[in-house]
Design an enzyme around this catalytic site. Structure first.
Site, short mmCIF file in Angstrom:
data_model
loop_
_atom_site.label_atom_id
_atom_site.label_comp_id
_atom_site.label_asym_id
_atom_site.label_seq_id
_atom_site.Cartn_x
_atom_site.Cartn_y
_atom_site.Cartn_z
N CYS A 189 0.85 -1.20 0.00
CA CYS A 189 0.00 0.00 0.00
C CYS A 189 0.89 1.25 0.00
O CYS A 189 0.62 2.22 -0.70
CB CYS A 189 -0.89 0.04 1.23
SG CYS A 189 -1.73 -1.49 1.63
N HIS A 193 0.55 4.76 -2.14
CA HIS A 193 -0.14 5.85 -1.45
C HIS A 193 0.73 6.69 -0.53
O HIS A 193 0.24 7.60 0.13
CB HIS A 193 -1.35 5.31 -0.69
CG HIS A 193 -2.41 4.78 -1.62
ND1 HIS A 193 -3.12 5.62 -2.46
CD2 HIS A 193 -2.87 3.53 -1.86
CE1 HIS A 193 -3.98 4.89 -3.17
NE2 HIS A 193 -3.84 3.62 -2.83
N ARG A 232 -12.94 -1.23 -1.34
CA ARG A 232 -11.83 -0.52 -1.96
C ARG A 232 -10.51 -1.25 -1.68
O ARG A 232 -9.67 -1.39 -2.57
CB ARG A 232 -11.80 0.91 -1.45
CG ARG A 232 -10.69 1.76 -1.99
CD ARG A 232 -10.51 1.64 -3.47
NE ARG A 232 -10.84 2.84 -4.18
CZ ARG A 232 -10.30 3.16 -5.35
NH1 ARG A 232 -9.41 2.37 -5.92
NH2 ARG A 232 -10.65 4.25 -5.96
N CYS A 236 -7.81 -2.61 -4.50
CA CYS A 236 -6.38 -2.31 -4.53
C CYS A 236 -5.55 -3.58 -4.43
O CYS A 236 -4.46 -3.66 -4.97
CB CYS A 236 -6.00 -1.28 -3.46
SG CYS A 236 -6.49 0.41 -3.94
#
Lengths: 275, 108
Positions: A189, A193, A232, A236
């Site tokens: 992640c 991000h 979500r 991802c």
């Protein structure tokens, strides 16, 4: 002598655990990274994801928000929440008394159950404790009820508490998930991000994780419907060809716990709209 | 006779190389294959990402073909924290596909 070595080892272990498990300084470092990377974004605007970064997309989004596509979901959620009568004669309002229907109370760590409780989990717990079947977690009725409750929680401050050994452990699990590479494409992640936030993957701008939990549930044009945060997460995961996990799995709950704590101090503004 | 034969192999090799370059280009751009455009700007391709350096003058910058193959096959060897997927190591692309991509990159 032996005892001394032992106690030194013990103290070292204790110290290293204590240093590692420090959510408060994690949070400061996490926020400062984004404040420094995006000095032009007012702190409170991180809740708007990519629309805090890209002005053209922000304009389109603001126009959409004038007649938001999630309105129907809110109306349906309101009816579901207020008019559903369970087979034992009770209703959601019997579970969600006082502040319990506010988003600001989720997620929290339940010491007795030794697990993180999210709003969606609480909705299904309510149903099950009154003899009803649980709802599907990623989309449908649960997202609608969540949208209705989110609307009434707009402006509330995210203030997730992480204290006590078990809660810190759940937080650490979430943090570990966030930082671990996974899937055939080998992404964590944090790669998209944090490290690459603000940059483009194809035509998609990558949003900073700060504020990521504030705007859920969201109506996505790609989905053509409203979905939860865990939906979500699944998306991802799939993108990097990792196996998506079940909604409200321990890992996703811990991830939500970690991400929410990182966003403490920001405001809830769900439901929202995304591409 | 020899000349004819040589000529033939040349034409044949040329044709094959062209085919490999064309296949390499498809593999480079295809979202389900290399999807290199997700991160790299390539030949002014549309909707390219910008998380990675643009790919240009590849032959002069990477005269050693093996190094280019290695970068695509396992970029983690050069940079443990890279976000570039290990295309060979994780079986995203076959060795032959990676070689075709390199043939294409050499035309940039």
């Amino acid at each position: 002598m032996c005892l001394r070595i032992f106690s030194v080892i013990f103290i070292c272990c204790f110290l290293s655990c204590a240093v590692w498990a420090d959510p408060a300084s994690d949070q400061t470092a996490f926020k400062n990274y984004f404040y420094k990377k995006f000095p032009e974004i007012p702190v409170g605007d991180f809740i708007n994801g990519v629309y805090a970064i890209d002005q053209t997309r922000r304009q389109q989004w603001l126009e959409i928000e004038e007649f938001p596509p999630y309105d129907i979901a809110i109306d349906e959620g309101e009816i579901l929440f207020n008019e559903t009568v369970f087979s034992d004669g009770s209703s959601y309002s019997d579970c969600f008394v006082d502040g319990k229907r506010s988003k600001k109370n989720y997620p929290y760590f339940d010491v007795n159950r030794n697990t993180v409780v999210t709003l969606e989990l609480a909705i299904n717990d309510c149903r099950v404790s009154h003899g009803e079947q649980p709802l599907k977690y990623k989309t449908g009725d649960i997202a609608k009820i969540s949208a209705y409750l989110a609307l009434h929680s707009r402006g509330e401050i995210i203030e997730v508490e992480v204290s006590g050994e078990a809660a810190i452990n759940a937080y650490e699990q979430g943090k570990k998930y966030y930082y671990s590479k996974r899937g055939q494409l080998n992404f964590a992640c944090v790669d998209c991000h944090v490290a690459s936030s603000g940059m483009r993957i194809r035509a998609e701008i990558l949003s900073p994780s700060l504020g990521h939990v504030s705007n859920f549930p969201v109506y996505r044009f790609k989905w053509g419907s409203i979905g939860t945060l865990h939906r979500r997460f699944s998306g991802c995961n799939s993108q990097v060809r990792a196996k998506p996990l079940a909604g409200q799995s321990e890992q996703y709950k811990n991830l939500e716990y970690f991400l929410s704590y990182m966003s403490n101090g920001l405001k809830f503004n769900g439901p929202s709209t995304r591409r | 006779m020899l000349i004819v034969l040589l000529l033939c192999t040349n034409v044949w090799a040329g044709g094959v190389l062209e085919q490999r370059v064309a296949a390499g280009k498809r593999l480079t751009l295809d979202r389900k294959m290399g999807n290199c455009l997700a991160c790299h700007a390539i030949d002014n391709g549309p909707f390219s990402g910008n998380t990675a350096p643009p790919l240009f003058s590849m032959k002069s910058r990477f005269p050693d073909k093996k190094k280019l193959v290695a970068q695509i096959s396992n970029p983690l060897a050069n940079n443990r924290d890279t976000i570039m997927p290990p295309f060979g190591l994780h079986g995203i692309l076959t060795e032959d596909q990676i070689h075709k991509i390199v043939e294409y990159l050499y035309t940039l």
